[in-house]
Design an enzyme around this catalytic site. Structure first.
Site, mmCIF file in Angstrom:
data_model
loop_
_atom_site.group_PDB
_atom_site.id
_atom_site.type_symbol
_atom_site.label_atom_id
_atom_site.label_comp_id
_atom_site.label_asym_id
_atom_site.label_seq_id
_atom_site.Cartn_x
_atom_site.Cartn_y
_atom_site.Cartn_z
ATOM 1 N N GLU A 71 27.762 26.075 -15.001
ATOM 2 C CA GLU A 71 28.353 24.983 -14.232
ATOM 3 C C GLU A 71 29.528 24.296 -14.925
ATOM 4 O OE1 GLU A 71 25.812 21.444 -13.978
ATOM 5 O OE2 GLU A 71 24.226 22.610 -14.944
ATOM 6 N N HIS A 123 30.600 17.720 -20.046
ATOM 7 C CA HIS A 123 29.168 18.065 -20.049
ATOM 8 C C HIS A 123 28.970 19.520 -20.477
ATOM 9 C CE1 HIS A 123 29.698 20.276 -16.234
ATOM 10 N NE2 HIS A 123 30.416 19.233 -15.817
ATOM 11 N N HIS A 140 16.021 20.878 -15.093
ATOM 12 C CA HIS A 140 16.337 21.111 -16.509
ATOM 13 C C HIS A 140 15.027 21.570 -17.149
ATOM 14 C CE1 HIS A 140 19.474 18.111 -15.323
ATOM 15 N NE2 HIS A 140 20.226 19.006 -15.927
ATOM 16 N N HIS A 175 21.930 25.232 -18.585
ATOM 17 C CA HIS A 175 20.602 24.776 -19.006
ATOM 18 C C HIS A 175 19.554 25.675 -18.361
ATOM 19 C CE1 HIS A 175 19.966 22.925 -15.026
ATOM 20 N NE2 HIS A 175 21.163 22.371 -15.146
ATOM 21 N N ARG A 198 33.531 21.027 -9.729
ATOM 22 C CA ARG A 198 32.479 21.712 -10.500
ATOM 23 C C ARG A 198 31.924 22.834 -9.634
ATOM 24 N NH1 ARG A 198 29.686 17.612 -11.871
ATOM 25 N NH2 ARG A 198 27.879 17.608 -10.458
ATOM 26 N N HIS A 213 27.017 11.580 -12.422
ATOM 27 C CA HIS A 213 25.719 11.369 -11.789
ATOM 28 C C HIS A 213 25.833 10.386 -10.623
ATOM 29 C CE1 HIS A 213 24.255 12.915 -15.811
ATOM 30 N NE2 HIS A 213 23.777 13.769 -14.942
ATOM 31 N N ASP A 217 26.492 18.573 -5.594
ATOM 32 C CA ASP A 217 25.539 19.127 -6.556
ATOM 33 C C ASP A 217 24.157 18.934 -5.942
ATOM 34 O OD1 ASP A 217 23.872 19.761 -8.703
ATOM 35 O OD2 ASP A 217 25.221 18.883 -10.191
ATOM 36 N N GLU A 250 28.734 25.823 -9.652
ATOM 37 C CA GLU A 250 27.472 26.102 -10.350
ATOM 38 C C GLU A 250 26.618 27.098 -9.577
ATOM 39 O OE1 GLU A 250 23.682 23.541 -12.103
ATOM 40 O OE2 GLU A 250 24.896 22.723 -10.472
ATOM 41 N N ASP A 297 19.605 24.930 -8.284
ATOM 42 C CA ASP A 297 20.600 23.958 -8.754
ATOM 43 C C ASP A 297 21.982 24.535 -8.469
ATOM 44 O OD1 ASP A 297 21.986 21.956 -10.003
ATOM 45 O OD2 ASP A 297 21.061 22.208 -11.973
ATOM 46 N N ASP A 352 0.826 -1.212 0.000
ATOM 47 C CA ASP A 352 0.000 0.000 0.000
ATOM 48 C C ASP A 352 0.862 1.265 0.000
ATOM 49 O OD1 ASP A 352 1.030 -0.266 2.503
ATOM 50 O OD2 ASP A 352 -0.817 0.276 3.568
ATOM 51 N N TYR A 405 37.523 17.404 -14.329
ATOM 52 C CA TYR A 405 37.484 16.100 -13.664
ATOM 53 C C TYR A 405 38.785 15.351 -13.936
ATOM 54 C CZ TYR A 405 32.719 17.699 -13.723
ATOM 55 O OH TYR A 405 31.602 18.482 -13.567
#
Length: 430
Positions: A384, A355, A366, A359, A397, A246, A263, A399, A274, A41, A388
């Site tokens: 951002e 990357h 996003h 955005h 990074r 990620h 992040d 941002e 963000d 449930d 790496y």
């Protein structure tokens, strides 16, 4: 809801922008999200379909918005359908929107119970030629689950095969990309809450803490400031994990000498923030860490200056790539031969910065917004860049979220959140 009530004038204006672009004799329909089951449930926490919220402010399940500017009866030009509530539902689930409350939230005068939708919709379809369907066409979408919107589209096409179909998405891409002042204020509030979380973490982090403990510190601060929590799954990665773009496990211990990449962003009233910050676990940058951090920070500052009206998203990313290439040459990570022999489709700098830089930001992390036309004032973008270095167990990074202005540099909604090396060391060594 945890957030303060939003003036419904925002949603009235958003609907006016949408209906102004509809074809004559057309109806647009927007469905709420489902509540998704986990097992037995149990269900996942409900989050409203962003397009429905954008146009109505209604923040509960089993809700439909119908827009029909050319309806013969004026009361049917905007209709909100909500789940019929009663005392039993109020006791077991909590208060739901009444018809009166639906009007207060949305500014829509005509509110019906959801059980009456099919009957009323059939009558209105006899007046209409075209139906606008709301499909998800975001450039990064990868939805595998059937939604209420999907089920409605299938039902509607079977029930009314003689009507014409249009897509709501091109209109929404256009109007959602440019924010109203009230939307910018809501994003700004989310950014302020994120900043409070970061300051809390700066005083908490030290060698030996676990990444999930840091995640918990953010959540504590977010919730106590009327946020529902994270706007997206947080990334809290120390050492090598910071090089995994990620990484969301957040289950490693933070070690002395490592850098910690976070992040994270709070949501507020369904609007996202963000932020990314990278800090030394022990509170002091090494000379090498300072060198790489400063390079990323310089790229970020130069990239931010380019976010002005008229900038093209694709060209902007190419220019940021050139700036990053220069910094990587300065760090000795690239040499001139690497650049001269690079593949134009995957430039040399992509080895260390793979990357994009920016955005759209808004109701979605996003967010919807045009990417092939020039940027406009009041669009909100992230900035951002990152470098790496898996071989050095270091990923950095940085941002922030910024608002494009009519003139001059963008407004940084995170300008009060510590970013400079000296600020971070001072906070961490109080």
């Amino acid at each position: 809801m945890k957030y303060h009530p939003i003036d419904p004038a925002l949603f009235v204006k958003n609907r006016a922008k949408f209906t102004a672009k509809m074809k004559p004799g057309s109806i647009a329909v927007f469905n709420s999200n489902d509540i998704y089951p986990i097992g037995a449930d149990s269900t996942m926490p409900f989050e409203q379909a962003r397009d429905l919220f954008y146009l109505s402010g209604a923040d509960q399940e089993e809700t439909i918005l119908l827009l029909f500017p050319d309806a013969i009866e004026p009361k049917h030009r905007e209709i909100l359908f909500v789940r019929e509530t009663n005392e039993h539902i109020a006791i077991w689930e909590g208060a739901k929107l009444t018809k009166e409350k639906g009007y207060e939230v949305s500014g829509i005068k005509t509110v019906y119970w959801l059980k009456d939708f099919e009957k009323i919709f059939f009558g209105l379809m006899t007046e209409a030629d075209t139906v606008y369907f709301n499909t998800n066409e975001h450039y990064r979408q990868s939805v595998e689950t059937q939604t209420r919107e999907d089920r409605f589209i299938k039902w509607c096409k079977e029930k009314f095969p003689a009507h014409k179909w249009e897509k709501s998405n091109p209109i929404l891409q256009n109007i959602r990309g440019t924010k109203e002042p009230r939307e910018i204020a809501l994003i700004g509030q989310a950014c302020k809450i994120t900043g409070k979380g970061f300051r809390r973490v700066l005083e908490f982090v030290k060698p030996g803490v676990w990444e999930y403990e840091i995640e918990a510190e953010y959540m504590h601060e977010f919730l106590r400031n009327r946020s529902r929590g994270f706007a997206y799954t947080p990334i809290v990665g120390s050492g090598f994990s910071a090089c995994v773009l990620h990484y969301i496990e957040n289950n490693q211990q933070c070690k002395d000498g490592d850098m910690l990449l976070m992040d994270v962003g709070a949501e507020y009233a369904n609007y996202a923030s963000d932020m990314t910050r990278t800090i030394p676990v022990n509170g002091r940058f090494t000379a090498r860490q300072k060198e790489v951090y400063s390079a990323v920070l310089r790229v970020k500052k130069e990239a931010t200056k380019m976010l002005v009206p008229g900038t093209l998203w694709g060209e902007y990313h190419q220019e940021v790539g050139k700036i990053m290439t220069s910094e990587l040459l300065g760090l000795g990570l690239l040499d001139k031969a690497d650049v001269q022999n690079e593949n134009p489709d995957w430039p040399a700098y992509k080895k260390y910065f793979m990357h994009g830089t920016s955005h759209h930001m808004g109701l979605d992390t996003h967010d919807y917004g045009p990417l092939k036309t020039p940027m406009q004032a009041n669009m909100v973008f992230t900035v951002e860049p990152g470098i790496y270095l898996p071989g050095e167990n270091m990923g950095i990074r940085l941002e922030d979220d910024v608002v494009i202005q009519e003139q001059g540099e963008p407004l940084n909604l995170m300008q009060d959140i510590p970013l400079e090396i000296e600020e971070i060391e001072e906070y961490m060594n109080k």
